[in-house]
Design a protein around this motif. Structure first.
Motif, short mmCIF file in Angstrom:
data_model
loop_
_atom_site.label_atom_id
_atom_site.label_comp_id
_atom_site.label_asym_id
_atom_site.label_seq_id
_atom_site.Cartn_x
_atom_site.Cartn_y
_atom_site.Cartn_z
N ARG A 84 47.94 66.79 62.89
CA ARG A 84 47.85 68.12 62.28
C ARG A 84 46.65 68.30 61.36
NH1 ARG A 84 53.33 71.12 60.95
NH2 ARG A 84 52.03 72.87 61.66
N MET B 57 43.14 69.58 60.83
CA MET B 57 42.27 70.56 61.49
C MET B 57 40.85 70.03 61.49
SD MET B 57 43.91 73.36 62.41
CE MET B 57 43.07 74.90 62.15
N PHE C 280 42.41 76.05 68.03
CA PHE C 280 42.50 77.34 67.36
C PHE C 280 41.12 77.97 67.25
CE2 PHE C 280 46.88 77.37 66.02
CZ PHE C 280 47.20 76.04 65.87
N ASN D 46 36.90 87.87 52.09
CA ASN D 46 36.48 86.51 52.37
C ASN D 46 37.61 85.71 52.99
OD1 ASN D 46 34.18 87.33 51.05
ND2 ASN D 46 34.96 86.66 49.08
N GLN D 47 38.03 86.07 54.17
CA GLN D 47 39.07 85.28 54.81
C GLN D 47 38.89 85.33 56.32
OE1 GLN D 47 43.07 87.30 55.14
NE2 GLN D 47 42.27 88.42 53.38
N PHE D 48 39.51 84.36 56.95
CA PHE D 48 39.47 84.26 58.39
C PHE D 48 40.86 84.40 58.97
CE2 PHE D 48 35.25 83.01 59.72
CZ PHE D 48 34.65 82.66 58.52
N PHE E 9 43.19 83.24 62.22
CA PHE E 9 43.29 82.23 63.27
C PHE E 9 44.15 82.77 64.40
CE2 PHE E 9 41.56 78.17 61.71
CZ PHE E 9 41.24 78.53 60.42
N GLY E 10 43.84 82.37 65.62
CA GLY E 10 44.69 82.69 66.74
C GLY E 10 45.95 81.84 66.73
N TYR F 119 45.93 77.76 53.13
CA TYR F 119 46.59 78.31 54.30
C TYR F 119 47.99 77.72 54.41
CZ TYR F 119 41.99 79.82 56.01
OH TYR F 119 40.76 80.42 56.15
N GLN G 280 50.76 76.89 57.40
CA GLN G 280 50.92 76.79 58.84
C GLN G 280 52.35 76.40 59.18
OE1 GLN G 280 48.58 73.84 60.97
NE2 GLN G 280 48.64 75.05 62.84
N PRO H 188 47.27 78.79 61.34
CA PRO H 188 47.25 78.90 59.88
C PRO H 188 47.20 80.36 59.42
CG PRO H 188 45.66 77.27 60.64
CD PRO H 188 46.14 78.02 61.85
N PHE I 150 46.33 82.75 56.12
CA PHE I 150 45.57 82.72 54.87
C PHE I 150 46.44 83.12 53.69
CE2 PHE I 150 41.80 83.00 52.32
CZ PHE I 150 41.93 84.11 51.53
N GLN J 287 41.98 82.60 48.35
CA GLN J 287 40.74 81.86 48.22
C GLN J 287 40.27 81.90 46.78
OE1 GLN J 287 36.67 83.45 49.26
NE2 GLN J 287 37.00 82.11 51.01
N LEU K 113 53.32 73.34 56.78
CA LEU K 113 52.16 72.52 56.44
C LEU K 113 51.22 73.41 55.63
CD1 LEU K 113 50.54 69.82 56.93
CD2 LEU K 113 49.46 71.03 58.85
N LEU L 292 47.60 73.82 54.15
CA LEU L 292 46.24 73.32 54.38
C LEU L 292 45.30 73.89 53.33
CD1 LEU L 292 46.17 73.86 58.24
CD2 LEU L 292 46.16 71.65 57.10
#
Lengths: 114, 117
Positions: A43, A45, A91, A100-102, A104-105, B35, B37, B43, B45, B48, B88, B90
């Motif tokens: 796990r 990343m 992913f 300011n964030q992403f 994820f799929g 994050y 998960q 994950p 968010f 930040q 989890l 992260l």
């Protein structure tokens, strides 16, 4: 709603063969990064590859390459000469429109068949 | 060059308790993102931190709070734990950037596995 879509929950590939994982995203930004991450059973990343959207050239890292279609907002990952160690969840990540964030799929689980 | 480190690696708590997770960023990085998960998902968010301030927050309740220290390390605090907080967690570090997403490449730590009973 802004999303990152990975339409293949599971994929399999024979060892030494090539596989392509798909990803589409939605952003109104013009300059941004896109990422593929690998998550093995541990796990952790692990960054696989990064694409800079302002560059037309597709990114390549050894056996990993992307097919980036900016207009179509498509960002697929090609793994050549697949190895047993490539088996993992993959992913795709793309930025939110603002801030300011992403996102994820939901991931693609890749099985490599010996 | 040490990568991103997180502690503890595993944690078991009961409902209603509070937990603090810790993260040390990769050397040279100034931005820390957290994050959550859940099993079988990507994950999500949480927030930040940059320059010791929360810069962006995801869709998480106020029970989730954080802090960044002058050495760029960070803590994630979760109060009044619920069963659904089992996941989890992260931590990712990066350099604050100017492109959309507001940051350069994120590097992830090994995560903290939290189980709430």
């Amino acid at each position: 709603a802004q999303t990152v879509t990975q339409s293949q929950p599971e994929m399999s590939v024979q060892e030494a063969e090539t596989v392509t994982l798909s990803c589409t995203y939605d952003t109104s930004e013009s300059d941004y990064y896109l990422f593929w991450y690998k998550q093995p059973p541990s796990r952790q990343m692990i960054l696989v590859i990064r694409q800079e959207a302002y560059k037309q050239q597709n990114a390549t890292e050894n056996r990993f390459s992307v097919n980036f279609q900016k207009a179509a907002k498509s960002f697929s990952l090609k793994i050549s000469d697949s190895q047993l160690g490539d088996a993992a969840m993959y992913f795709c990540a793309a930025p939110k429109n603002t801030g300011n964030q992403f996102y994820f799929g939901t991931g693609t689980s890749l099985t490599v068949i010996p | 060059d040490a990568g991103v480190t997180q502690s503890p690696t595993h944690l078991i708590k009961t409902r209603g308790q509070q937990v603090t997770l810790r993260c040390s960023p990769k050397s040279g990085h100034d931005t820390v993102s957290w994050y959550q998960q859940a099993l079988g998902q990507g994950p999500q968010f949480i927030f930040q931190y940059y320059e010791e301030e929360e810069r962006q927050r995801g869709n998480f309740p106020d029970r989730f709070s954080g802090h960044q220290f002058p050495n760029y390390s960070s803590e994630l605090n979760v109060n009044a734990l619920l069963l659904g907080d089992s996941a989890l967690y992260l931590c990712a570090s990066s350099l604050f950037g100017t492109l959309a997403g507001g940051q350069e490449t994120q590097y992830f730590g090994p995560g903290t596995r939290l189980l709430v009973l």
